[in-house]
Design a protein around this motif. Sequence first.
Motif, PDB file in Angstrom:
ATOM      1  N   LEU A  92       0.774  -1.202  -0.053  1.00  0.00           N
ATOM      2  CA  LEU A  92       0.018   0.018  -0.069  1.00  0.00           C
ATOM      3  C   LEU A  92       0.720   1.226  -0.167  1.00  0.00           C
ATOM      4  O   LEU A  92       0.618   2.302  -0.665  1.00  0.00           O
ATOM      5  CB  LEU A  92      -0.929   0.075   1.168  1.00  0.00           C
ATOM      6  CG  LEU A  92      -2.133  -1.068   1.269  1.00  0.00           C
ATOM      7  CD1 LEU A  92      -2.805  -1.040   2.598  1.00  0.00           C
ATOM      8  CD2 LEU A  92      -3.028  -0.725  -0.008  1.00  0.00           C
ATOM      9  N   CYS A  93       1.817   1.255   0.925  1.00  0.00           N
ATOM     10  CA  CYS A  93       2.798   2.490   0.880  1.00  0.00           C
ATOM     11  C   CYS A  93       3.539   2.504  -0.551  1.00  0.00           C
ATOM     12  O   CYS A  93       3.508   3.818  -0.837  1.00  0.00           O
ATOM     13  CB  CYS A  93       3.704   2.266   2.115  1.00  0.00           C
ATOM     14  SG  CYS A  93       2.847   2.429   3.572  1.00  0.00           S
ATOM     15  N   THR A  94       4.165   1.475  -0.825  1.00  0.00           N
ATOM     16  CA  THR A  94       4.623   1.653  -2.185  1.00  0.00           C
ATOM     17  C   THR A  94       3.986   2.220  -3.297  1.00  0.00           C
ATOM     18  O   THR A  94       4.226   2.706  -4.216  1.00  0.00           O
ATOM     19  CB  THR A  94       5.419   0.128  -2.399  1.00  0.00           C
ATOM     20  OG1 THR A  94       6.334  -0.183  -1.416  1.00  0.00           O
ATOM     21  CG2 THR A  94       6.199   0.387  -3.975  1.00  0.00           C
ATOM     22  N   PHE A  95       2.738   1.373  -3.370  1.00  0.00           N
ATOM     23  CA  PHE A  95       1.833   1.865  -4.431  1.00  0.00           C
ATOM     24  C   PHE A  95       1.382   3.279  -4.574  1.00  0.00           C
ATOM     25  O   PHE A  95       1.186   3.899  -5.567  1.00  0.00           O
ATOM     26  CB  PHE A  95       0.600   0.947  -4.536  1.00  0.00           C
ATOM     27  CG  PHE A  95      -0.393   1.160  -5.480  1.00  0.00           C
ATOM     28  CD1 PHE A  95      -0.101   0.634  -6.816  1.00  0.00           C
ATOM     29  CD2 PHE A  95      -1.634   1.976  -5.573  1.00  0.00           C
ATOM     30  CE1 PHE A  95      -1.041   0.856  -8.130  1.00  0.00           C
ATOM     31  CE2 PHE A  95      -2.369   2.272  -6.530  1.00  0.00           C
ATOM     32  CZ  PHE A  95      -2.212   1.549  -7.714  1.00  0.00           C
ATOM     33  N   PHE A  96       1.280   4.033  -3.470  1.00  0.00           N
ATOM     34  CA  PHE A  96       0.789   5.295  -3.328  1.00  0.00           C
ATOM     35  C   PHE A  96       1.949   6.274  -3.264  1.00  0.00           C
ATOM     36  O   PHE A  96       1.629   7.556  -3.555  1.00  0.00           O
ATOM     37  CB  PHE A  96      -0.094   5.513  -2.057  1.00  0.00           C
ATOM     38  CG  PHE A  96      -1.512   4.649  -2.404  1.00  0.00           C
ATOM     39  CD1 PHE A  96      -2.633   5.256  -3.113  1.00  0.00           C
ATOM     40  CD2 PHE A  96      -1.814   3.741  -1.509  1.00  0.00           C
ATOM     41  CE1 PHE A  96      -3.618   4.763  -3.242  1.00  0.00           C
ATOM     42  CE2 PHE A  96      -3.045   3.045  -1.698  1.00  0.00           C
ATOM     43  CZ  PHE A  96      -3.882   3.552  -2.647  1.00  0.00           C
ATOM     44  N   ARG A 120      -2.718  -7.241  -7.911  1.00  0.00           N
ATOM     45  CA  ARG A 120      -1.878  -8.283  -8.465  1.00  0.00           C
ATOM     46  C   ARG A 120      -0.697  -8.647  -7.504  1.00  0.00           C
ATOM     47  O   ARG A 120      -0.227  -9.552  -7.527  1.00  0.00           O
ATOM     48  CB  ARG A 120      -1.342  -8.236  -9.941  1.00  0.00           C
ATOM     49  CG  ARG A 120      -0.891  -9.206 -10.643  1.00  0.00           C
ATOM     50  CD  ARG A 120      -0.680  -8.884 -12.103  1.00  0.00           C
ATOM     51  NE  ARG A 120       0.273  -9.753 -12.969  1.00  0.00           N
ATOM     52  CZ  ARG A 120       1.463  -9.615 -13.284  1.00  0.00           C
ATOM     53  NH1 ARG A 120       1.943  -8.360 -13.101  1.00  0.00           N
ATOM     54  NH2 ARG A 120       2.033 -10.383 -14.026  1.00  0.00           N
ATOM     55  N   ARG A 121       0.123  -7.546  -7.278  1.00  0.00           N
ATOM     56  CA  ARG A 121       1.275  -7.867  -6.486  1.00  0.00           C
ATOM     57  C   ARG A 121       0.992  -8.340  -5.214  1.00  0.00           C
ATOM     58  O   ARG A 121       1.475  -9.359  -4.853  1.00  0.00           O
ATOM     59  CB  ARG A 121       1.952  -6.540  -6.249  1.00  0.00           C
ATOM     60  CG  ARG A 121       2.978  -6.252  -7.484  1.00  0.00           C
ATOM     61  CD  ARG A 121       3.597  -4.851  -7.375  1.00  0.00           C
ATOM     62  NE  ARG A 121       4.522  -4.884  -6.061  1.00  0.00           N
ATOM     63  CZ  ARG A 121       5.860  -4.923  -6.127  1.00  0.00           C
ATOM     64  NH1 ARG A 121       6.374  -5.319  -7.230  1.00  0.00           N
ATOM     65  NH2 ARG A 121       6.318  -4.856  -4.975  1.00  0.00           N
ATOM     66  N   PHE A 217      10.725  -1.646   1.326  1.00  0.00           N
ATOM     67  CA  PHE A 217      10.919  -0.533   1.847  1.00  0.00           C
ATOM     68  C   PHE A 217      11.753   0.359   1.766  1.00  0.00           C
ATOM     69  O   PHE A 217      12.984   0.344   1.513  1.00  0.00           O
ATOM     70  CB  PHE A 217      10.794  -0.842   3.567  1.00  0.00           C
ATOM     71  CG  PHE A 217       9.475  -1.601   4.345  1.00  0.00           C
ATOM     72  CD1 PHE A 217       8.655  -2.112   3.288  1.00  0.00           C
ATOM     73  CD2 PHE A 217       9.272  -1.394   5.328  1.00  0.00           C
ATOM     74  CE1 PHE A 217       7.550  -2.735   3.912  1.00  0.00           C
ATOM     75  CE2 PHE A 217       8.185  -2.043   6.092  1.00  0.00           C
ATOM     76  CZ  PHE A 217       7.407  -2.697   5.145  1.00  0.00           C
ATOM     77  N   LYS A 218      11.560   1.647   1.695  1.00  0.00           N
ATOM     78  CA  LYS A 218      12.217   3.003   1.314  1.00  0.00           C
ATOM     79  C   LYS A 218      11.982   3.779   2.336  1.00  0.00           C
ATOM     80  O   LYS A 218      11.275   4.459   2.798  1.00  0.00           O
ATOM     81  CB  LYS A 218      11.628   3.448  -0.177  1.00  0.00           C
ATOM     82  CG  LYS A 218      11.639   2.786  -1.344  1.00  0.00           C
ATOM     83  CD  LYS A 218      13.087   2.207  -1.600  1.00  0.00           C
ATOM     84  CE  LYS A 218      12.824   1.443  -2.755  1.00  0.00           C
ATOM     85  NZ  LYS A 218      14.155   0.654  -3.297  1.00  0.00           N
ATOM     86  N   THR A 219      13.229   3.680   3.182  1.00  0.00           N
ATOM     87  CA  THR A 219      13.434   4.682   4.238  1.00  0.00           C
ATOM     88  C   THR A 219      14.444   5.840   4.259  1.00  0.00           C
ATOM     89  O   THR A 219      15.620   5.506   4.177  1.00  0.00           O
ATOM     90  CB  THR A 219      13.591   3.682   5.574  1.00  0.00           C
ATOM     91  OG1 THR A 219      14.625   3.144   5.256  1.00  0.00           O
ATOM     92  CG2 THR A 219      12.489   2.498   5.918  1.00  0.00           C
TER      93      THR A 219
END
Length: 347
Positions: A92-96, A120-121, A217-219
Motif C-alpha cells: 500500500l505504501c509503495t503503490f501510493f 496483482r502484486r 521498504f524505502k526509508t
Amino acid sequence: MAVEEKPGVKSSSSIVPCFLFVELVIMAGTVLLAYYFEYTDTFPVHIQGFFCYDKSFSKPYPGPESASKIPPVLIYSLVTAIPTLMILAGELCTFFIKAEGVREKTIVTADCCYFNPLLRRIIRFLGVYAFGLFTTTIFANAGQVVIGNQTPHFLSACRPNYTALGCQTTLQYITERRACTGNPLVVMAARKSFPSKDTALSVYAAAFTAMYVTLVFKTQGTRLTKPTISLTLLCLAALVGVVRVAEYRNHWADVLAGFFTGGAIAVFLVTCVINNFRWLQPGAPSPRPQRPESLLGMPMVTLPCVESPLEKLRGDLRSLRSHDRQPYRFPAAPDVLIQSRSISSEV
C-alpha cells in the motif's frame, strides 16, 4: 484484427487460465499433502532402535506441545499474521508513494477483466508466501517421518521395561517395536525430532519478511530502520530454536536443520520465483545477454588471436601505398596484380 493496446495497459490472455488450472491445482495439492503428513497416519514414522540407558534420550518429559513457552498455536499465528501485515503495509505504501511514471502497467485479460497492479502484486506475494509455508511444513514432516530420530525426552515418553528387554549394559541396542510401554501417541510424537518443524517455519517467515522489508521498504533519512526490523525477526526465529532445545523437545542438530530448511526455501522463492519483489517498469529495455565472465570480471576462456593472411597482405599494401603513393586493387584471382605509375607520368 488485432486489438490496439491502450497506453498504460498490457494485454495478456494467459494469466487467468494459468491461475485457475495450474497455480490453484498446485496449491491445493500442496495443502492436501501437508494435511496428510500432519493429521493422518498415511505416512508411517520410521521406528529407530535405541541404546539402553542412553543419556542423550533420557531428558525429563516436558509435557505436551501446548504446554511449551512458545506453543505451536502461537508460532502458527505469528508466521501467518506478521508477514501478511508487512506485505499489505509495504504494498500500500509503495503503490501510493511511487511516481505515476514508474508504476507497473495494468493487466487486461480478454479485453474484459482488468487487474490493478496493486492487487496483482499482493496476490502474487501472499500466494507465494503461503505456498512456501506449506512447502516448509511438507519438508519438515517428510524428514521427521523418513528419519524417525528420537527427541531428547524419548526414553521418558517411551518408558521401556529394561528388565523385560534384558538391558544389562548401556551398549545393548534395542530394536523391538513393542519396547515402549508409554502412551502410543506421545511415543510417536517423540520419534519426530529431525528437523524441527517449528524452527523451520519461524525461520522461513522471518527470512521471507526480512528480505521483503530490505528490498521493498524505502526509508529516507535513516539507515537503521530496515536492519532493525530484519534482525528483530531473525532473532525471534532463533529464540524459537533456543526454547525448543532448552525444553528438551529438540536437539541442536534438529534446530540447525530447521534453520537451513526454512532459510533455503525463503531465499529460493524470493530470488528465483518473485524476482526480489521488483516492479516491472513499462518501456524499460530488456537487458542484453552478457558474455559469461568469472567473478573477477575477466573472461572465463581466452582464445589466441590468429591474423588472417589476407589482412596481413592488405596491411603490407597499405604501407607500400603510403610510401610510394601507388594505387592497388584486389582481383578475384589469388594472384594480386598491382598497376603502378611513376611519378613522372603523373606529372
